[in-house]
Structure formats: structure tokens, C-alpha cells
Write a protein that holds these residues in place. Structure first.
Motif, PDB file in Angstrom:
ATOM      1  N   VAL A  75     110.930  23.570   3.873  1.00  0.00           N
ATOM      2  CA  VAL A  75     112.079  23.433   2.975  1.00  0.00           C
ATOM      3  C   VAL A  75     113.318  23.957   3.684  1.00  0.00           C
ATOM      4  N   CYS A  76     114.325  23.109   3.817  1.00  0.00           N
ATOM      5  CA  CYS A  76     115.573  23.502   4.469  1.00  0.00           C
ATOM      6  C   CYS A  76     116.708  23.480   3.451  1.00  0.00           C
ATOM      7  N   PHE A  77     117.238  24.655   3.137  1.00  0.00           N
ATOM      8  CA  PHE A  77     118.446  24.788   2.336  1.00  0.00           C
ATOM      9  C   PHE A  77     119.595  25.159   3.270  1.00  0.00           C
ATOM     10  N   GLN A  78     120.828  24.853   2.845  1.00  0.00           N
ATOM     11  CA  GLN A  78     121.984  25.203   3.661  1.00  0.00           C
ATOM     12  C   GLN A  78     122.271  26.700   3.595  1.00  0.00           C
ATOM     13  N   GLU A  79     122.234  27.259   2.387  1.00  0.00           N
ATOM     14  CA  GLU A  79     122.509  28.681   2.197  1.00  0.00           C
ATOM     15  C   GLU A  79     122.100  29.079   0.789  1.00  0.00           C
ATOM     16  N   PHE A  80     122.173  30.381   0.507  1.00  0.00           N
ATOM     17  CA  PHE A  80     121.824  30.910  -0.813  1.00  0.00           C
ATOM     18  C   PHE A  80     123.016  31.634  -1.429  1.00  0.00           C
ATOM     19  N   GLU A  81     124.212  31.096  -1.254  1.00  0.00           N
ATOM     20  CA  GLU A  81     125.418  31.811  -1.659  1.00  0.00           C
ATOM     21  C   GLU A  81     125.566  31.943  -3.178  1.00  0.00           C
ATOM     22  N   GLN A 102     101.829  25.597   0.219  1.00  0.00           N
ATOM     23  CA  GLN A 102     102.604  26.775   0.588  1.00  0.00           C
ATOM     24  C   GLN A 102     103.961  26.311   1.118  1.00  0.00           C
ATOM     25  N   VAL A 103     104.930  27.232   1.143  1.00  0.00           N
ATOM     26  CA  VAL A 103     106.300  26.840   1.444  1.00  0.00           C
ATOM     27  C   VAL A 103     106.841  27.642   2.621  1.00  0.00           C
ATOM     28  N   LEU A 104     107.445  26.948   3.568  1.00  0.00           N
ATOM     29  CA  LEU A 104     108.128  27.568   4.701  1.00  0.00           C
ATOM     30  C   LEU A 104     109.614  27.263   4.536  1.00  0.00           C
ATOM     31  N   ILE A 105     110.416  28.285   4.199  1.00  0.00           N
ATOM     32  CA  ILE A 105     111.827  28.095   3.886  1.00  0.00           C
ATOM     33  C   ILE A 105     112.695  28.529   5.064  1.00  0.00           C
ATOM     34  N   GLU A 106     113.640  27.679   5.436  1.00  0.00           N
ATOM     35  CA  GLU A 106     114.616  27.975   6.479  1.00  0.00           C
ATOM     36  C   GLU A 106     116.012  27.698   5.950  1.00  0.00           C
ATOM     37  N   LEU A 107     116.997  28.461   6.426  1.00  0.00           N
ATOM     38  CA  LEU A 107     118.395  28.241   6.071  1.00  0.00           C
ATOM     39  C   LEU A 107     119.139  27.686   7.277  1.00  0.00           C
ATOM     40  N   ALA A 108     120.004  26.693   7.020  1.00  0.00           N
ATOM     41  CA  ALA A 108     120.758  26.071   8.108  1.00  0.00           C
ATOM     42  C   ALA A 108     122.182  26.615   8.222  1.00  0.00           C
ATOM     43  N   ASN A 109     122.583  27.481   7.279  1.00  0.00           N
ATOM     44  CA  ASN A 109     123.910  28.113   7.321  1.00  0.00           C
ATOM     45  C   ASN A 109     125.055  27.102   7.395  1.00  0.00           C
ATOM     46  N   ASP A 111     125.395  24.312   8.862  1.00  0.00           N
ATOM     47  CA  ASP A 111     125.638  23.952  10.261  1.00  0.00           C
ATOM     48  C   ASP A 111     124.704  22.795  10.610  1.00  0.00           C
ATOM     49  N   ALA A 112     125.280  21.626  10.908  1.00  0.00           N
ATOM     50  CA  ALA A 112     124.472  20.434  11.164  1.00  0.00           C
ATOM     51  C   ALA A 112     123.542  20.620  12.357  1.00  0.00           C
ATOM     52  N   LEU A 113     124.018  21.292  13.405  1.00  0.00           N
ATOM     53  CA  LEU A 113     123.179  21.500  14.589  1.00  0.00           C
ATOM     54  C   LEU A 113     122.017  22.436  14.277  1.00  0.00           C
ATOM     55  N   GLN A 114     122.287  23.485  13.496  1.00  0.00           N
ATOM     56  CA  GLN A 114     121.206  24.399  13.130  1.00  0.00           C
ATOM     57  C   GLN A 114     120.203  23.702  12.215  1.00  0.00           C
ATOM     58  N   GLU A 115     120.706  22.844  11.342  1.00  0.00           N
ATOM     59  CA  GLU A 115     119.815  22.073  10.475  1.00  0.00           C
ATOM     60  C   GLU A 115     118.878  21.207  11.312  1.00  0.00           C
ATOM     61  N   GLN A 116     119.403  20.571  12.337  1.00  0.00           N
ATOM     62  CA  GLN A 116     118.580  19.717  13.185  1.00  0.00           C
ATOM     63  C   GLN A 116     117.517  20.526  13.917  1.00  0.00           C
ATOM     64  N   GLN A 117     117.855  21.774  14.291  1.00  0.00           N
ATOM     65  CA  GLN A 117     116.874  22.635  14.941  1.00  0.00           C
ATOM     66  C   GLN A 117     115.773  23.028  13.965  1.00  0.00           C
ATOM     67  N   VAL A 118     116.152  23.301  12.714  1.00  0.00           N
ATOM     68  CA  VAL A 118     115.167  23.625  11.683  1.00  0.00           C
ATOM     69  C   VAL A 118     114.190  22.465  11.506  1.00  0.00           C
ATOM     70  N   LEU A 119     114.717  21.254  11.426  1.00  0.00           N
ATOM     71  CA  LEU A 119     113.864  20.077  11.249  1.00  0.00           C
ATOM     72  C   LEU A 119     112.943  19.880  12.443  1.00  0.00           C
ATOM     73  N   GLN A 120     113.464  20.150  13.644  1.00  0.00           N
ATOM     74  CA  GLN A 120     112.630  20.056  14.843  1.00  0.00           C
ATOM     75  C   GLN A 120     111.493  21.082  14.772  1.00  0.00           C
ATOM     76  N   ASN A 121     111.801  22.292  14.294  1.00  0.00           N
ATOM     77  CA  ASN A 121     110.768  23.321  14.152  1.00  0.00           C
ATOM     78  C   ASN A 121     109.687  22.888  13.162  1.00  0.00           C
ATOM     79  N   PHE A 122     110.099  22.278  12.062  1.00  0.00           N
ATOM     80  CA  PHE A 122     109.130  21.809  11.069  1.00  0.00           C
ATOM     81  C   PHE A 122     108.155  20.811  11.691  1.00  0.00           C
ATOM     82  N   MET A 123     108.680  19.935  12.552  1.00  0.00           N
ATOM     83  CA  MET A 123     107.810  18.950  13.193  1.00  0.00           C
ATOM     84  C   MET A 123     106.832  19.636  14.154  1.00  0.00           C
ATOM     85  N   VAL A 124     107.311  20.652  14.866  1.00  0.00           N
ATOM     86  CA  VAL A 124     106.442  21.400  15.778  1.00  0.00           C
ATOM     87  C   VAL A 124     105.340  22.107  14.993  1.00  0.00           C
ATOM     88  N   PHE A 125     105.686  22.636  13.805  1.00  0.00           N
ATOM     89  CA  PHE A 125     104.717  23.350  12.976  1.00  0.00           C
ATOM     90  C   PHE A 125     103.738  22.413  12.263  1.00  0.00           C
TER      91      PHE A 125
END
Length: 363
Positions: A75-81, A102-109, A111-125
Motif C-alpha cells: 500500500v503506497c500513500f503519499q503522506e499522512f498529513e 497482511q499489509v506493507l505500507i510505504e509513504l511516497a512523501n 514525490d513521484a520519484l520516491q513513489e516509483q521507488q516504492v512500487l519497484q520495492n513492492f515488485m521485488v518483495f
């Protein structure tokens, strides 16, 4: 490590260790864990008993590497503001758990580039599926293409741009028309927005709804409807609402209705207006968004909009599970508007005491 008749045993962290503990082959234990019909009931009971006694659980990432399901959703959210984003995250996790994931939550802050890294990590996992909330990515980006080509189950929530995935979004444009129509029917003809403009997240789609309302009612943006510009890198919170209300007081003539981006802004505006002697809703009506718990305890109680986060997240999970399981899941609610791969959730206006007819009509 002792066998089943021993008095004590070490922790078991792998299928091989569990097999050694039971005196069985790794192949037999693996097939028993996965419910294979070739394993007899007595052996399966032994394995189940050992799992309970030892607190053994399979490593989901190792399962993914072998091509099996991991039981994990990325699960990728941008932020929890905002409190609402935190609430949506909790609701999503609760519903995914009810489906056995089960849920693996990441924040992209944001940031489009950070979001893309999060998605890449999900694929690796090797996650079983992905929920992508508030995505900043475009369908031409390499990671989006990779996800699409891999047929990874993905559901996008409120993406900024069109993506080649199933989508579940709130109908923010329709909601704005509903809010302004409510105020118009009460007799309001001059309006101002706090925190809503095309530069903020989901501001553009709300402006679209406001423009549609203005066209229908033959009102002018800038004259009858003032769109207060939102400063960059500002938190859309109570302080922001307080400051915006200060600017509102300088308008001549002042609009009779305020529509805010969220309940926090509305709360801050109410505090400032109270401080300078403006009565709500006698002198000005105000509407929030999110229907936070605090909204009903404002003085006066805040008219606001509920995004129906339970309905929204239920639709997200159903669409994701449907892709993962490759078969139909529970039917979607009749309240949902289906547009091919897109589901629009209709937020609901909750009318309380902060809106009424303007004073000119009351008197």
C-alpha cells in the motif's frame, strides 16, 4: 532441538527445521501446510499441532521468491498529513485483514520519484497486489509500464492522472456541485473557498465542479465565487483556516458562504470569525469536508461532507481481490457508479448547524 516427545525445543524458523523437528521430509511438511490432498489426515494433524505449539509461520518473502502467494498487499500513500488519510489507512488495513491479507505500507512523501521507488520495492518483495493512493505517476513512466506488463493486480485510489489500472475515486466534482447547490437553495449568492484551488491536491477536480455549478446558475468565478489562492508549501490545517478568515474579513462586500477544503480549515476559520464577533450561521455559513469526529462538536456543529471511507475502501479491496483471485468476489454496492474500470464513490453532504439562509433573508 527435540522431537514431539521432548520436553523442550528451539524456535523453528523454516519449513526444513519444522520437518526435522517432526522427523518428516520437507516435501511432506510443505504439502501438508499447503493443504495438499495427498497428505493423510494424521500427518496433517501432526504438522498443525507442531505449528501451533511452536508458533511457526512461513516467511512470505521466501514464498514469493518461489512463485507462491505471499499474502501481502503493498500500500503506497503519499503522506499522512490529515486525520482523514490516517483514518482511510486504518480502514483499508482492517478490510484487507478481513480478507486474510497482511499489509506493507510505504509513504511516497508527495514525490513521484520516491513513489516509483516504492512500487519497484513492492515488485521485488513479490507482493500479491498493490493499492496506490493519490498517485503522482503518469502511465508513460517506466514503473507503471512494468506493473501493467507484469499483470500485477493494482487498484489506484484518486490518482492525479489516468493510469492503466482499476480505479476507485471520490466524486469530488459532483460533491462541490451538491455543496454549492445546498447553499444556493438556502439563498446564498456570494461564496468564497478556503484551501481549494487548482494547485493543491484534488483542487482541480473540485474547481471543475464549482465551475459547473457557476455555469448552471449563471454566476461568475471571481465576482460571485471567490477562489482564495493557496500559498505553496502550506499546511491545510486550523491555522491556515484562521489566517484565511482574516483575509476574508477584508473583502467588500463579504460573501455570505464559505466552502473549505477540509474540516480542519473550517475549524480554524470558525475560531477567527468568533474572535472578531462574526456569528455563524447568521452572518456567514461555512461548510467543511471529511466529517471528522470533531465536526459535530464545533460550535455551531459543522455542516460537512463524509467521504464514506468504509464504502470506498471496501470497493478498493473487492476490486483488488477480484484481480488476485481471478474470479468474481462479493458484488459491489449499488450505490457505486461504475464506469468501465473506474468506480466513483459519492460523498454525502451532512447538514448541521453551520449553514442557514443568509441574514438578509432571515430578516
Amino acid at each position: 532441538m527435540k522431537n514431539m516427545k521432548g520436553k523442550a525445543c528451539a524456535s523453528v524458523h523454516s519449513t526444513q527445521e519444522l520437518a526435522d523437528y517432526l522427523g518428516l521430509s520437507r516435501w511432506t511438511v510443505s504439502r501438508a501446510i499447503n493443504g495438499h490432498a495427498s497428505v493423510n489426515s494424521k500427518t496433517r494433524e501432526r504438522v498443525d499441532q507442531a505449528i501451533r505449539e511452536l508458533g511457526f509461520s512461513r516467511n512470505p518473502f521466501a514464498l514469493g521468491l518461489r512463485g507462491a502467494r505471499t499474502g501481502i498487499i503493498g500500500v503506497c500513500f503519499q503522506e499522512f498529513e490529515t486525520p482523514m488519510l490516517a483514518r482511510k489507512t486504518w480502514v483499508l488495513q482492517k478490510i484487507l485483514h478481513s480478507f486474510g491479507y497482511q499489509v506493507l505500507i510505504e509513504l511516497a512523501n508527495v514525490d513521484a520519484l520516491q513513489e516509483q521507488q516504492v512500487l519497484q520495492n513492492f515488485m521485488v518483495f513479490k507482493v500479491d497486489g498493490i493499492v496506490l493512493a493519490g498517485s503522482l505517476s503518469r502511465k508513460g513512466s517506466s514503473i507503471i509500464k512494468k506493473l501493467s506488463e507484469s499483470r500485477m493486480p493494482v487498484v489506484a485510489i484518486d490518482p492525479r492522472f489516468a493510469l492503466p489500472f482499476q480505479e476507485v475515486s471520490s466524486d469530488r466534482s459532483g460533491l462541490m456541485q451538491t455543496v454549492f447547490e445546498h447553499l444556493y437553495e438556502q439563498g446564498h449568492r456570494s461564496f468564497v473557498t478556503f484551501g481549494i484551488d487548482e494547485r493543491v491536491a484534488y483542487g482541480a477536480v473540485r474547481i471543475k465542479g464549482i465551475r459547473a455549478f457557476a455555469k448552471d446558475r449563471r454566476l461568475e468565478i471571481g465576482k460571485d465565487i471567490h477562489i482564495f489562492e493557496t500559498r505553496k508549501s502550506v499546511h491545510l490545517d486550523q491555522q491556515y483556516g484562521y489566517d484565511q478568515a482574516n483575509e476574508f474579513m477584508a473583502l467588500k462586500p463579504r460573501p455570505t458562504a464559505i466552502v473549505t477544503m477540509n474540516d480542519q480549515i473550517a475549524q480554524g476559520a470558525i475560531k477567527h470569525l468568533y474572535d472578531v464577533g462574526i456569528k455563524i450561521p447568521r452572518d456567514v455559513s461555512i461548510v467543511g469536508f471529511d466529517d471528522l469526529k470533531e465536526a459535530r462538536f464545533c460550535i455551531p456543529a459543522l455542516t460537512t461532507c463524509t467521504p464514506k471511507e468504509e464504502v470506498l475502501m471496501q470497493a478498493v479491496v473487492e476490486r483488488l481481490v477480484d484481480q488476485i483471485e481471478k474470479k468474481s468476489s462479493r458484488p459491489l454496492s449499488k450505490k457505486l457508479l461504475n464506469e468501465n474500470s473506474r468506480t466513483l464513490i459519492q460523498p454525502e453532504l451532512v447538514i448541521r448547524q453551520s449553514t442557514s439562509a443568509p441574514r438578509s433573508i432571515q430578516s
